[in-house]
Design an enzyme around this catalytic site. Sequence first.
Site, PDB file in Angstrom:
ATOM      1  N   GLU A 193       1.038  -1.237   0.402  1.00 15.26           N
ATOM      2  CA  GLU A 193      -0.426   0.272   0.200  1.00 15.26           C
ATOM      3  C   GLU A 193       0.492   1.306  -0.406  1.00 15.26           C
ATOM      4  OE1 GLU A 193      -2.680  -0.623   3.451  1.00 15.26           O
ATOM      5  OE2 GLU A 193      -4.017  -1.597   1.996  1.00 15.26           O
ATOM      6  N   GLU A 386      -4.989  -8.431  -1.300  1.00 13.98           N
ATOM      7  CA  GLU A 386      -6.098  -8.253   0.501  1.00 13.98           C
ATOM      8  C   GLU A 386      -7.359  -7.640   0.604  1.00 13.98           C
ATOM      9  OE1 GLU A 386      -4.301  -5.274   3.447  1.00 13.98           O
ATOM     10  OE2 GLU A 386      -2.832  -5.886   2.272  1.00 13.98           O
TER      11      GLU A 386
HETATM   12  C1  BGP Z   1      -4.421  -2.996   5.172  1.00 14.40           C
HETATM   13  C2  BGP Z   1      -3.167  -3.281   5.371  1.00 14.40           C
HETATM   14  C3  BGP Z   1      -3.049  -4.205   6.068  1.00 14.40           C
HETATM   15  C4  BGP Z   1      -4.870  -4.823   6.648  1.00 14.40           C
HETATM   16  C5  BGP Z   1      -5.394  -4.301   5.985  1.00 14.40           C
HETATM   17  C6  BGP Z   1      -6.570  -4.474   7.614  1.00 14.40           C
HETATM   18  O1  BGP Z   1      -4.329  -1.112   5.106  1.00 14.40           O
HETATM   19  O2  BGP Z   1      -1.667  -3.552   4.562  1.00 14.40           O
HETATM   20  O3  BGP Z   1      -1.173  -4.534   6.686  1.00 14.40           O
HETATM   21  O4  BGP Z   1      -3.947  -4.998   8.248  1.00 14.40           O
HETATM   22  O5  BGP Z   1      -5.565  -3.348   5.805  1.00 14.40           O
HETATM   23  O6  BGP Z   1      -6.727  -3.432   7.979  1.00 14.40           O
HETATM   24  P1  BGP Z   1      -6.940  -3.231   9.600  1.00 14.40           P
HETATM   25  O7  BGP Z   1      -5.693  -4.247  10.009  1.00 14.40           O
HETATM   26  O8  BGP Z   1      -6.385  -2.029   9.922  1.00 14.40           O
HETATM   27  O9  BGP Z   1      -8.203  -3.636   9.996  1.00 14.40           O
END
Ligand code: BGP
Length: 488
Positions: A193, A386
């Site tokens: 990201e 993701e």
């Molecule tokens: C993205 C990241 C991850 C992950 C996901 C969910 O932004 O790359 O590392 O954690 O989001 O976010 P969160 O964990 O805050 O729910």
Amino acid sequence: MPIRKHKPFPNHFLWGGAIAANQTEGAFNQDGKGLSVDDVIPYIKPDQHGKMKMSNPDLKTIKEAKAGTSGNVYPKRWGIDFYHHYEEDIQLFAEMGFKALRISIAWSRIFPMGDELSPNEKGLLFYDRLFDALLAQGIEPVVTLSHYEIPLGLAEKYNGWADRRVIDCFVRYAKTVFKRYNTKVKYWITFNEINGILMGPFIAGGIITDRLKEDQLIQTIYQAAHHQFVAGALTVKACHTLCPDAKIGCMIAGVSVYPRSCKPEDVLAAMNEERRTLFFTDVQVRGYYPAYVRRFFTEHNMQIETQREDATILKEGRADFVAFSYYMSSVAEANKGELPVGRLFSEVKNPYLKSSDWGWSIDPQGLRYLLNILYDRYQKPLFIVENGLGAADKIEPDGSICDDYRIDYLRAHIEQMKEAIEDGVNLIGYTTWGPIDLISATTSEMSKRYGFIYVDQDNEGHGTLERKRKKSFYWYRNVIASNGEQLD
Ligand code: BGP
């Protein structure tokens, strides 16, 4: 014979899951690992104002975290102890039939302070063992070089990516792991990201923001992004030389942006908001800065320092595929002013969509829209690395966990992936976020769970760490076994 409405997913489609070192490994100070920026990020208790915010700690907070005098807890230091449980966890992923597991290498395990000249052998050995365990199960490792875990040493000494010298540190690290793992890894990703630097300059860029005057911040962020672009392009080139059988992609936090109304001003606001993100892929995929961003720099009186060779480097180091995360869509409205640092997109509520308990809008069709936008723009293979639903799971008296809400969320997104494939998009894989519960990136909590596998641990780190299969575990196993045909 019924006529199949959708083309099936391609053979060799990379079904699997995605985790990151800082949110799972733990063992933050073992076997020579140095601190990463994430090791000083505390668990944030939810407040009433939106739970989607990232910590950008100041120098004092970092000092207190290191000294252990803050009274806070730092869950990314212990993760889910994947460092010691990886064999058991990979076994469970294999039971679901995973074809791929996206992981990240903790840079500070290999170069503890970030700027050493030689690597930490014990850190390298850990990933040797991890890749071997995956390959033994026929699971392809998809490896992110930097997933929100820049060594804290680089943040403290150089203010992270704000300093051009960090390019050399990163390229040295990347070359080290390319040489070491070139027979084991076929899919690499440079930065997780990369546009996240607009939201979390500390986590994504190692920038300690209170060192800067307020009016320097945005310019510093874009300067840091430039250094990441150059480093990423050099890394792509190095990968092509050192790992000729591998592909290396870039990655963004993907967000589909809609105008609030059909008023032309709103439509232009949506275009501009979308470009805040697409700028990052434009540079990494096309190999040059788009004209619209030059206008943005001029209008904001920003001068980005570059060196003469940068243009050639960017051109010669273009990404092989475009990876992205997708959780939600956004609504843009004219005359709302510039989005401040700390926000990746507007937070105008979309009345047509439901939201997760953490306030993230749920928009499966937005995924189809984004897949089409990205494919039309770049004509490069796309990889959803993701996607998932963060939710608070409940254990029933009989020990089961019936996470139908998660199944519904994922099913709806997979259906839209099929639509996009039918639209002509070249989609090569889907790794859901957090196939095993892990620590949240934004809030460092454990109770926001994404997994098919439950981990017995609370926000303060108490629990047995026992792993349990949720209902979605069996559902995803069928999805993979049927190559995306069986979604019920
Ligand atoms: C993205 C990241 C991850 C992950 C996901 C969910 O932004 O790359 O590392 O954690 O989001 O976010 P969160 O964990 O805050 O729910």
